[in-house]
Enzyme design. Structure first.
Site, PDB file in Angstrom:
ATOM      1  N   GLU A  66       0.823  -1.211   0.000  1.00 51.43           N
ATOM      2  CA  GLU A  66       0.000   0.000   0.000  1.00 51.43           C
ATOM      3  C   GLU A  66       0.857   1.261   0.000  1.00 51.43           C
ATOM      4  O   GLU A  66       0.540   2.236  -0.676  1.00 51.43           O
ATOM      5  CB  GLU A  66      -0.944  -0.002   1.210  1.00 51.43           C
ATOM      6  N   ARG A 109       0.558   3.842  -3.140  1.00 55.05           N
ATOM      7  CA  ARG A 109      -0.048   5.137  -2.805  1.00 55.05           C
ATOM      8  C   ARG A 109       1.008   6.229  -2.631  1.00 55.05           C
ATOM      9  O   ARG A 109       0.900   7.301  -3.222  1.00 55.05           O
ATOM     10  CB  ARG A 109      -0.880   5.023  -1.526  1.00 55.05           C
ATOM     11  N   ASP A 116      -5.095  -9.782  -8.339  1.00 55.60           N
ATOM     12  CA  ASP A 116      -5.370  -8.911  -9.478  1.00 55.60           C
ATOM     13  C   ASP A 116      -4.216  -8.097 -10.043  1.00 55.60           C
ATOM     14  O   ASP A 116      -3.838  -8.224 -11.203  1.00 55.60           O
ATOM     15  CB  ASP A 116      -6.534  -7.968  -9.143  1.00 55.60           C
ATOM     16  N   GLU A 171     -12.825   0.490  -9.610  1.00 58.85           N
ATOM     17  CA  GLU A 171     -12.469  -0.470 -10.660  1.00 58.85           C
ATOM     18  C   GLU A 171     -13.424  -0.487 -11.848  1.00 58.85           C
ATOM     19  O   GLU A 171     -12.996  -0.626 -13.004  1.00 58.85           O
ATOM     20  CB  GLU A 171     -12.361  -1.880 -10.060  1.00 58.85           C
TER      21      GLU A 171
END
Length: 655
Positions: free
Chosen positions: A280, A284, A413, A547
């Site tokens: 993360e 980010r 993913d 998404e």
């Protein structure tokens, strides 16, 4: 257990939670010893050293017994007993004979040499031991004030060293050709009006964060105060500020952008005792800082990205080089999520570092970042894959797969996304990444993609030998991925993959359209007569996810079919109607309820991704054209590294 809508969840891929339960993590804390306790500790340590080394020196030396080279037996013996020579780092060396270390005798000359080497080691150890005892004696002669002063001096020295490292000058490298970083006027008044509405939503989200949660990681828009989750540790790192910077710049909100830059210059400090998610923080923070640097040219963003990247490197200190899921920014200690298949690392986490790390090596001139991600790729290439599929769990200690669960949604993913985008960011020269992507898509089509009874295309999840007919909101990014990867597909399959992207976009739109709020649930089933609908209460929430809108944007760019703008506008109106509150935007707990409860969290990815993709959807194609930009999985745009305009081949990091 609280509703999943209240749990800390990441923007794609994986939240820091088990799929089935909420988990709380607590940062490591170090107790500070009082001064008197240090004296006692020194005495105990001295006695212990004397006892241990006295045993070494006075026990009889029996050369008839099995011999071990001091300090090496634990590293060498496992490989030798298996008939493999050991490498320099203790790993198995090349296959074949020769190069091994003889441990069981081997002739008088060999034994004589061993005795000499052992005696040298003993002398070195004895000298170190005597020096340690002398230092301990000297410490005990000093007063408390003297010891306190020495400790403070050492602290100051360490702090100065850290400042020097953080302030070191990065090399000057050619900036890639930057095309389409502003404007994007769509031309017609109706679309321009929609674009302006998205900008107004961004100002509402940012303005309330600025007023009520400035410097905190996220905003609680109903409570009007700061919010954070365990993925950011226990520190206020201003995640929303870093995540939103490039969106502000792209929208032309330069006053807001300057406010964010000023906070980062004065307050963003990574030398904190905080245990954070490597994944993360990479997508980010490093992604956000790099994008802000490329768009604005402001050096502070590049410097901060480099400082943070150095803090993440200790997470790779595992037997396999597969990084831990979490790392303490101060101590460098890493570990994995407790729920992740017997201590495994997660595919979508360690597989989603490539874009940012390639750019880090390019900008810093340090090849270590590129080498770290390339090592991960090589390891995965050499592993057996059940049915050609990549399981979601890999143990970083053993290098073996965990449970055989494969998903194009959460846990898996963005690994597939980054295989494709590694090829794109290399100006389509990284054919190894493209081959891995194409092979993975072939296996996914064969084993995971199915048609529902009514003909809707969906991507299921493979669990221990059977297909679960469920698709997550996170999986909906794949429609855009298929479209993005259509050009360059093997066997003239470009049209096929563009069509597959369109079918996924349609299915995900149906998951929105079949709810009361016209917002998609977290997951939806395709069992019997149930299609594209969530059945379980803990799958009915919407937390401002991007998404589906991401796929609409990619499909619009590649087809210019007006339905994608129409679907995007429907989603934007639903978000504005049902998620907007006085203090910002909040997720909702039940998209099938006409009066849903709020989760009271404005996720940082709402500003980084959802609003950015909506703005781009209603902008002209010359704003961040896909021939020149690749978006990381948090929607942070990074330029394609074209050798012809970056002198990439001359960069030491890539030689």
């Amino acid at each position: 257990m609280s509703s999943p809508a209240l749990l800390p969840v990441s923007s794609r891929r994986l939240a820091a939670l088990s799929p089935s339960s909420s988990v709380s993590f607590y940062p490591h804390h170090r107790a500070t010893l009082r001064l008197s306790e240090k004296f006692i500790l020194l005495l105990i340590l001295s006695a212990f050293i004397t006892l241990c080394f006295g045993a070494i020196f006075f026990l009889p030396d029996s050369s008839k017994h099995r011999r071990f080279d001091l300090g090496l037996q634990d590293v060498l013996i496992p490989h030798i007993e298996q008939g493999r020579p050991a490498g320099r780092d203790g790993s198995a060396g090349p296959q074949g004979g020769g190069g091994g270390v003889m441990v069981h005798g081997g002739g008088e000359e060999h034994q004589h040499r061993h005795r000499e080497e052992e005696e040298q080691l003993r002398k070195m150890i004895r000298a170190d031991h005597e020096r340690a005892l002398e230092e301990a004696k000297e410490k005990l002669k000093k007063s408390k004030d003297q010891i306190r002063a020495e400790i403070q001096t050492e602290k100051n020295r360490v702090a100065q060293d850290m400042k020097k490292r953080e302030g070191k000058q990065l090399p000057l490298v050619p900036i890639p050709k930057l095309v389409g970083i502003n404007n994007g006027d769509p031309g017609d008044p109706d679309t321009r009006e929609k674009q302006e509405k998205i900008k107004e939503m961004m100002k509402h989200a940012w303005g309330n964060y600025r007023q009520y949660a400035w410097g905190h990681n996220e905003l609680k828009p109903l409570s009007r105060k700061g919010h954070s989750t365990n993925i950011f540790g226990n520190s206020q790192l201003g995640a929303t500020i870093v995540d939103a910077l490039d969106t502000l710049y792209i929208m032309g909100l330069f006053d807001e952008f300057r406010d964010g830059k000023e906070w980062i210059e004065k307050n963003l400090d990574f030398s904190v005792n905080a245990e954070v998610s490597v994944f993360e923080v990479n997508i980010r923070f490093i992604g956000g800082l790099l994008a802000a640097y490329y768009l604005s040219g402001e050096e502070v963003f590049k410097q901060k990205a480099a400082q943070l990247a150095e803090k993440l490197l200790p997470s790779f200190n595992t037997p396999t080089g597969i990084p831990w899921a979490m790392v303490n920014l101060k101590s460098g200690v890493g570990r994995n999520w407790g729920w992740a298949s017997a201590g495994s690392s997660i595919l979508s986490e360690f597989g989603t570092l490539h874009l940012e790390f390639v750019h880090l090596s390019y900008l810093t001139g340090d090849p270590i970042y590129y080498k770290k991600v390339l090592h991960i790729r090589k390891l995965l290439q050499n592993m057996d894959r059940p049915n050609g599929l990549y399981p979601n769990y890999l143990n970083p200690r053993t290098g073996r797969w965990g449970q055989h669960h494969t998903s194009v949604g959460g846990l898996g993913d963005s690994f597939y996304e980054y295989l494709l985008k590694a090829w794109l960011v290399s100006d389509k020269t990284d054919t190894e990444a493209r081959k891995m992507y194409d092979d993975a898509m072939q296996a996914i089509e064969k084993h995971l993609i199915r048609k529902s009874n009514s003909g809707m295309t969906f991507i299921g999840e493979w669990k221990n030998g059977h297909l679960e007919r469920k698709m997550g909101h996170l999986t909906c990014f794949a429609g855009g991925m298929f479209a993005l990867g259509a050009d360059g597909s093997p066997d003239d399959k470009a049209g096929h993959y563009l069509q597959l992207g369109a079918e996924i976009a349609h299915t995900c739109h149906q998951s929105y359209d079949r709810t009361v709020l016209k917002l998609g649930p977290e997951a939806f089933k395709f069992d019997g007569g149930t299609e594209a609908v969530a059945l379980r209460q803990n799958e009915k929430y919407y937390i401002l996810r991007p998404e589906v809108i991401e796929t609409y944007w990619y499909m619009w760019r590649f087809t210019h079919d007006p339905k994608y703008r129409q679907w995007g506008w429907e989603a934007a109106q639903a978000i504005d109607k049902y998620c907007r509150v006085i203090g910002g935007f909040s997720g909702v707990k039940d998209v099938y309820s006409s009066s849903p409860a709020y989760d009271d969290v404005q996720q940082s990815f709402f500003l980084a991704e959802t609003l950015k993709y909506l703005y781009l959807l209603f902008s002209s194609d010359d704003l961040l054209p896909l021939d020149y930009w690749v978006f990381n999985t948090e929607a942070h745009p990074l330029p394609v590294l074209r050798s012809m305009n970056t002198s990439l081949s001359g960069n030491v990091a890539f030689q």
